[in-house]
Enzyme design. Sequence first.
Site, mmCIF file in Angstrom:
data_model
loop_
_atom_site.group_PDB
_atom_site.id
_atom_site.type_symbol
_atom_site.label_atom_id
_atom_site.label_comp_id
_atom_site.label_asym_id
_atom_site.label_seq_id
_atom_site.Cartn_x
_atom_site.Cartn_y
_atom_site.Cartn_z
ATOM 1 N N GLU A 143 1.260 -1.232 -0.029
ATOM 2 C CA GLU A 143 0.141 -0.045 -0.029
ATOM 3 C C GLU A 143 0.522 1.306 -0.031
ATOM 4 O O GLU A 143 0.618 2.762 0.847
ATOM 5 C CB GLU A 143 -0.890 -0.172 1.373
ATOM 6 C CG GLU A 143 -1.647 -1.003 1.563
ATOM 7 C CD GLU A 143 -2.482 -1.556 2.428
ATOM 8 O OE1 GLU A 143 -2.695 0.005 3.576
ATOM 9 O OE2 GLU A 143 -3.351 -2.221 2.061
ATOM 10 N N ASN A 189 2.026 -5.386 -3.326
ATOM 11 C CA ASN A 189 0.937 -5.715 -3.052
ATOM 12 C C ASN A 189 -0.388 -4.361 -2.713
ATOM 13 O O ASN A 189 0.058 -3.342 -1.878
ATOM 14 C CB ASN A 189 1.081 -6.246 -1.954
ATOM 15 C CG ASN A 189 -0.788 -6.742 -1.231
ATOM 16 O OD1 ASN A 189 -1.321 -8.271 -1.917
ATOM 17 N ND2 ASN A 189 -1.305 -7.436 -0.106
ATOM 18 N N HIS A 225 -10.452 -6.383 -1.368
ATOM 19 C CA HIS A 225 -11.715 -5.542 -0.553
ATOM 20 C C HIS A 225 -12.362 -4.858 -0.839
ATOM 21 O O HIS A 225 -12.461 -3.562 -1.095
ATOM 22 C CB HIS A 225 -10.628 -5.405 0.960
ATOM 23 C CG HIS A 225 -9.907 -5.842 1.502
ATOM 24 N ND1 HIS A 225 -9.863 -6.976 2.093
ATOM 25 C CD2 HIS A 225 -8.123 -5.367 1.261
ATOM 26 C CE1 HIS A 225 -8.330 -7.407 2.642
ATOM 27 N NE2 HIS A 225 -7.915 -6.905 1.828
ATOM 28 N N GLU A 255 -5.883 -10.800 -0.846
ATOM 29 C CA GLU A 255 -6.678 -10.258 0.851
ATOM 30 C C GLU A 255 -8.446 -10.385 -0.069
ATOM 31 O O GLU A 255 -9.152 -9.833 0.975
ATOM 32 C CB GLU A 255 -6.127 -9.215 1.538
ATOM 33 C CG GLU A 255 -4.707 -9.411 1.235
ATOM 34 C CD GLU A 255 -4.341 -8.070 2.526
ATOM 35 O OE1 GLU A 255 -5.426 -6.928 3.176
ATOM 36 O OE2 GLU A 255 -3.081 -8.008 2.145
ATOM 37 N N ASP A 257 -11.998 -10.180 0.012
ATOM 38 C CA ASP A 257 -13.642 -10.790 0.518
ATOM 39 C C ASP A 257 -13.983 -9.492 0.404
ATOM 40 O O ASP A 257 -14.046 -8.344 -0.195
ATOM 41 C CB ASP A 257 -12.568 -10.182 2.689
ATOM 42 C CG ASP A 257 -11.904 -9.421 3.040
ATOM 43 O OD1 ASP A 257 -12.196 -8.233 2.288
ATOM 44 O OD2 ASP A 257 -11.600 -8.649 4.125
HETATM 45 C C1 XIL Z 1 -5.714 -6.489 8.938
HETATM 46 C C2 XIL Z 1 -5.991 -6.981 9.955
HETATM 47 O O1 XIL Z 1 -6.428 -8.318 9.629
HETATM 48 C C3 XIL Z 1 -6.358 -6.292 10.973
HETATM 49 O O2 XIL Z 1 -6.802 -7.519 12.121
HETATM 50 C C4 XIL Z 1 -5.710 -5.631 11.477
HETATM 51 O O3 XIL Z 1 -6.639 -4.519 12.338
HETATM 52 C C5 XIL Z 1 -5.245 -4.689 10.487
HETATM 53 O O4 XIL Z 1 -4.631 -5.072 9.396
HETATM 54 N N1 XIL Z 1 -4.749 -4.437 4.201
HETATM 55 C C6 XIL Z 1 -2.924 -5.974 4.619
HETATM 56 C C7 XIL Z 1 -3.337 -6.631 5.621
HETATM 57 O O5 XIL Z 1 -2.346 -5.497 3.729
HETATM 58 O O6 XIL Z 1 -2.109 -6.657 6.256
HETATM 59 C C8 XIL Z 1 -4.954 -5.853 6.944
HETATM 60 O O7 XIL Z 1 -4.266 -7.019 7.724
HETATM 61 C C9 XIL Z 1 -6.320 -5.618 6.224
HETATM 62 C C10 XIL Z 1 -5.964 -4.369 4.653
#
Ligand code: XIL
Length: 336
Positions: A143, A189, A225, A255, A257
């Site tokens: 990020e 990522n 996400h 990731e 969801d």
């Molecule tokens: C998130 C975790 O799932 C949470 O529990 C934590 O509070 C914050 O991080 N992008 C990412 C992940 O790359 O590492 C993040 O994970 C979610 C968003």
Amino acid sequence: MILFATQALGGNSDTLRSRAEKKGLFIGGAMRLYKETLDDPKYFETFKNEFNVIVPEHVMKFDATHSSEKTYDFSGGDLIVDFANHNSMKVRGHTLVWHEAVPPWVNQYKYSRRKLKAILHDHILSVVTHFKSKLLCWDVVNEAIGEDGKISREGIWPRIDKGKHLGDYIKNAYRWAHQADPDVLLFYNDYGTEEINKKSDGVYNFIKDLKKEGVPIHGVGFQVHISYNEPLNEESIRENFKRFSDLGLLLHITEMDVGIPKDVPLTPPVLEQQAEQYRKVFGACLATPLCQAFLTWGITDKYTWINQVTDMTAPLLLDEFYLPKPAYRVVKSLLD
Ligand code: XIL
């Protein structure tokens, strides 16, 4: 509550994992090592039956591995690596350079550029060396590019770089990781980059430049996400994935969801709409030659970060009782 859950997963040899392996693909999820999951054997059972790759949700991040200057703690990551080895699974390392999960000893102090650079160098070298030869890949940088497609100034790490050199800290991160483990695949990522837009253009151009300069980078991760009813342009996703693949990069969905607002009942049409989002993204991955892995951020709606940080819920393939949702069936049928 899921209204129309059908059969449970147990005792089934036709799993996501078995199907993915026939196709030479990785399928997986983020693993959480908290008391709630450690006390839940079904969680680990499901991981090893249904998936062949794990990404740690927390335990490899900076604040977990390096909570004070002289203290490294790899115990969580080691547990995940052991579990993976034991069950012939792979591990994605996540993550070395991110504006979040930075411990106070780094964030709260006013370091010189040189000192901050030395801290990051030491961190990357130590962590990558510890996990040398044990991981499939590292999300080296997470990020770091903004909505506008430019390198972001958010967080402490960009302070390493003077104005017009912004981005050097990223290049060095890849070089240092490569020195520590020349065999591990190195990824960038980010989220909001699945379609063609300003941000994915920025990521694309930045990685293209890195490759031109000979910076060791091998893959790009798309977090994905999203929510169940946001419009997703399938054509745009496919075109976008293709242009990254054409650069010779591996692609991972890292990731995914698909959240549903907590006040929306989980009716069959809503769950179908969620499944359709998975279909679009996983379908695009399958249509892209170098798309190699598909991971969700968690595996069951019982444990999902979005419950805490958003007003959404139920984003994954399995419900809170580990029963397969329509999204699970869609992903599975695409693996046919
Ligand atoms: C998130 C975790 O799932 C949470 O529990 C934590 O509070 C914050 O991080 N992008 C990412 C992940 O790359 O590492 C993040 O994970 C979610 C968003």
